[in-house]
Design a protein around this motif. Structure first.
Motif, PDB file in Angstrom:
ATOM      1  N   ALA A 159       0.894  -1.214  -0.018  1.00 50.40           N
ATOM      2  CA  ALA A 159       0.146   0.212   0.095  1.00 50.40           C
ATOM      3  C   ALA A 159       0.731   1.224   0.009  1.00 50.40           C
ATOM      4  O   ALA A 159       0.650   2.177  -0.684  1.00 50.40           O
ATOM      5  CB  ALA A 159      -1.072  -0.109   1.244  1.00 50.40           C
ATOM      6  N   ILE A 160       1.814   1.063   0.599  1.00 51.93           N
ATOM      7  CA  ILE A 160       2.924   2.432   0.973  1.00 51.93           C
ATOM      8  C   ILE A 160       3.675   2.769  -0.450  1.00 51.93           C
ATOM      9  O   ILE A 160       3.513   3.793  -1.180  1.00 51.93           O
ATOM     10  CB  ILE A 160       3.814   2.206   1.963  1.00 51.93           C
ATOM     11  N   ILE A 161       4.235   1.632  -1.056  1.00 53.16           N
ATOM     12  CA  ILE A 161       4.732   1.716  -2.334  1.00 53.16           C
ATOM     13  C   ILE A 161       4.012   2.050  -3.583  1.00 53.16           C
ATOM     14  O   ILE A 161       4.218   3.061  -4.522  1.00 53.16           O
ATOM     15  CB  ILE A 161       5.582   0.372  -2.803  1.00 53.16           C
ATOM     16  N   SER A 162       2.508   1.796  -3.274  1.00 51.73           N
ATOM     17  CA  SER A 162       1.700   2.099  -4.327  1.00 51.73           C
ATOM     18  C   SER A 162       1.181   3.404  -4.394  1.00 51.73           C
ATOM     19  O   SER A 162       0.690   3.944  -5.372  1.00 51.73           O
ATOM     20  CB  SER A 162       0.224   1.159  -4.121  1.00 51.73           C
ATOM     21  N   THR A 163       1.625   4.083  -3.378  1.00 49.91           N
ATOM     22  CA  THR A 163       1.199   5.706  -3.339  1.00 49.91           C
ATOM     23  C   THR A 163       2.476   6.469  -4.246  1.00 49.91           C
ATOM     24  O   THR A 163       1.867   7.586  -4.632  1.00 49.91           O
ATOM     25  CB  THR A 163       1.384   6.120  -1.895  1.00 49.91           C
ATOM     26  N   ALA A 164       3.412   5.977  -4.537  1.00 42.06           N
ATOM     27  CA  ALA A 164       4.352   6.547  -5.263  1.00 42.06           C
ATOM     28  C   ALA A 164       4.509   6.307  -6.817  1.00 42.06           C
ATOM     29  O   ALA A 164       4.367   5.063  -7.322  1.00 42.06           O
ATOM     30  CB  ALA A 164       5.739   6.188  -4.771  1.00 42.06           C
ATOM     31  N   PRO A 165       4.298   7.352  -7.726  1.00 40.42           N
ATOM     32  CA  PRO A 165       4.128   7.145  -9.028  1.00 40.42           C
ATOM     33  C   PRO A 165       5.477   6.553  -9.804  1.00 40.42           C
ATOM     34  O   PRO A 165       5.427   5.921 -10.758  1.00 40.42           O
ATOM     35  CB  PRO A 165       3.622   8.412  -9.699  1.00 40.42           C
ATOM     36  N   ASP A 166       6.336   6.524  -9.157  1.00 43.63           N
ATOM     37  CA  ASP A 166       7.936   6.190  -9.579  1.00 43.63           C
ATOM     38  C   ASP A 166       8.328   4.852  -9.106  1.00 43.63           C
ATOM     39  O   ASP A 166       9.336   4.373  -9.437  1.00 43.63           O
ATOM     40  CB  ASP A 166       8.824   7.236  -9.367  1.00 43.63           C
ATOM     41  N   LEU A 167       7.296   4.316  -8.297  1.00 43.51           N
ATOM     42  CA  LEU A 167       7.527   3.030  -8.002  1.00 43.51           C
ATOM     43  C   LEU A 167       6.299   1.990  -8.138  1.00 43.51           C
ATOM     44  O   LEU A 167       5.202   2.280  -8.025  1.00 43.51           O
ATOM     45  CB  LEU A 167       7.692   2.749  -6.548  1.00 43.51           C
ATOM     46  N   THR A 168       6.624   0.571  -8.372  1.00 47.19           N
ATOM     47  CA  THR A 168       5.456  -0.187  -8.599  1.00 47.19           C
ATOM     48  C   THR A 168       5.801  -1.750  -8.041  1.00 47.19           C
ATOM     49  O   THR A 168       6.892  -2.088  -8.235  1.00 47.19           O
ATOM     50  CB  THR A 168       4.964  -0.487 -10.080  1.00 47.19           C
ATOM     51  N   VAL A 169       4.978  -2.171  -7.383  1.00 42.65           N
ATOM     52  CA  VAL A 169       5.020  -3.595  -6.831  1.00 42.65           C
ATOM     53  C   VAL A 169       4.558  -4.579  -8.131  1.00 42.65           C
ATOM     54  O   VAL A 169       3.596  -4.591  -8.470  1.00 42.65           O
ATOM     55  CB  VAL A 169       4.129  -3.878  -5.716  1.00 42.65           C
ATOM     56  N   VAL A 170       5.740  -5.466  -8.271  1.00 48.26           N
ATOM     57  CA  VAL A 170       5.578  -6.611  -9.135  1.00 48.26           C
ATOM     58  C   VAL A 170       5.381  -7.866  -8.646  1.00 48.26           C
ATOM     59  O   VAL A 170       5.076  -8.733  -9.508  1.00 48.26           O
ATOM     60  CB  VAL A 170       6.871  -6.559 -10.186  1.00 48.26           C
ATOM     61  N   GLY A 171       5.582  -8.166  -7.367  1.00 44.01           N
ATOM     62  CA  GLY A 171       5.276  -9.268  -6.740  1.00 44.01           C
ATOM     63  C   GLY A 171       5.482  -9.649  -5.513  1.00 44.01           C
ATOM     64  O   GLY A 171       6.074  -8.687  -4.882  1.00 44.01           O
ATOM     65  N   GLU A 172       5.001 -10.466  -4.953  1.00 41.20           N
ATOM     66  CA  GLU A 172       5.145 -10.661  -3.421  1.00 41.20           C
ATOM     67  C   GLU A 172       5.260 -12.345  -3.131  1.00 41.20           C
ATOM     68  O   GLU A 172       5.064 -13.143  -3.893  1.00 41.20           O
ATOM     69  CB  GLU A 172       3.724 -10.566  -2.626  1.00 41.20           C
ATOM     70  N   ALA A 173       6.057 -12.480  -1.978  1.00 41.49           N
ATOM     71  CA  ALA A 173       6.186 -13.978  -1.594  1.00 41.49           C
ATOM     72  C   ALA A 173       6.118 -13.805  -0.048  1.00 41.49           C
ATOM     73  O   ALA A 173       6.323 -12.912   0.617  1.00 41.49           O
ATOM     74  CB  ALA A 173       7.404 -14.477  -1.838  1.00 41.49           C
ATOM     75  N   ALA A 174       5.756 -15.169   0.536  1.00 38.71           N
ATOM     76  CA  ALA A 174       5.817 -15.351   1.980  1.00 38.71           C
ATOM     77  C   ALA A 174       6.851 -16.043   2.303  1.00 38.71           C
ATOM     78  O   ALA A 174       6.859 -16.575   3.743  1.00 38.71           O
ATOM     79  CB  ALA A 174       4.366 -16.036   2.238  1.00 38.71           C
ATOM     80  N   ASP A 175       7.653 -16.583   1.551  1.00 38.30           N
ATOM     81  CA  ASP A 175       8.767 -17.229   2.147  1.00 38.30           C
ATOM     82  C   ASP A 175       9.958 -16.893   1.283  1.00 38.30           C
ATOM     83  O   ASP A 175       9.906 -16.854   0.056  1.00 38.30           O
ATOM     84  CB  ASP A 175       8.599 -18.663   2.264  1.00 38.30           C
ATOM     85  N   GLY A 176      11.232 -17.288   1.674  1.00 39.03           N
ATOM     86  CA  GLY A 176      12.519 -17.160   0.827  1.00 39.03           C
ATOM     87  C   GLY A 176      12.675 -18.495  -0.239  1.00 39.03           C
ATOM     88  O   GLY A 176      13.103 -18.221  -1.329  1.00 39.03           O
TER      89      GLY A 176
END
Length: 216
Positions: A25-42
């Motif tokens: 949510a924090i990253i999504s507020t910035a126009p120069d940043l975008t979340v491309v994926g998530e993971a719950a474990d290494g």
């Protein structure tokens, strides 16, 4: 590593869903940043990197199956396009954090950091700099370091390393020493090569471990 041409691509790796949601949510507020994926474990990091090719990974240090330290080492050693890695942690005085920095992570970020600090940290490492907290790294080195001898640096390289250890950027070092930024970049490159360091963070850790740099 130069800054990405378009929006900085970020992946979030943390075993706590609420943390992932909050960071996204924090990253999504910035126009120069975008979340491309998530993971719950290494364990999910290698396919995540192959699929999304992030510029920066926010990596939790403690996860149940494969922790952030192992995931960082594997990512930097094997990924076709190794990302910059920011360790996210609850406690800065953590042996896992220190080991991850030595393994090549570009810095660490506390989970209690303010949103503006999270965004700034991502931008710093995406631009090729290291997110340094000299006092924290000094304490970590004192607690967990190996006290290895320093490399054979020239006087100018030694001066540059001392300023790096204080957290100064290339531009700030250039201003302090009355040198061109490109000249400073050359000195920094020589320091990294002589220390066998992947980046500035590893160089600063080596400086503190050896006793070459000490608290002022």
């Amino acid at each position: 590593m130069s800054a990405p041409a378009g929006p900085v691509r970020v992946a979030v790796v943390d075993d706590e869903e609420l943390v992932r949601i909050g960071l996204t949510a924090i990253i999504s507020t910035a126009p120069d940043l975008t979340v491309v994926g998530e993971a719950a474990d290494g364990a999910a990091v290698p396919p995540l990197l192959a699929r999304t090719r992030p510029d920066v990974v926010l990596m939790d240090v403690r996860m149940p199956a494969i922790d952030g330290l192992q995931a960082t080492r594997h990512a930097l050693a094997t990924a076709a396009h190794p990302p910059r890695i920011l360790i996210i942690t609850t406690f800065e005085h953590d042996e896992y954090v220190y080991a991850a920095l030595r393994a090549g992570a570009s810095g660490f970020l506390l989970k209690r950091a303010r949103p503006a600090e999270v965004l700034a940290a991502i931008r710093v490492v995406a631009a090729g700099e290291s997110l340094l907290f000299p006092a924290a790294i000094r304490r970590l080195a004192a607690a967990y370091g190996s006290r290895t001898p320093p490399a054979d640096l020239t006087d100018r390289e030694a001066e540059v390393l001392r300023l790096m250890a204080r957290g100064l950027s290339n531009a700030e070092i250039a201003e302090r020493l009355v040198l061109g930024v490109q000249t400073v970049k050359t000195h920094v490159g020589n320091v990294l090569a002589k220390l066998g360091a992947r980046d500035r963070t590893q160089a600063v850790i080596a400086a503190y471990e050896s006793g070459f740099v000490s608290p002022s």
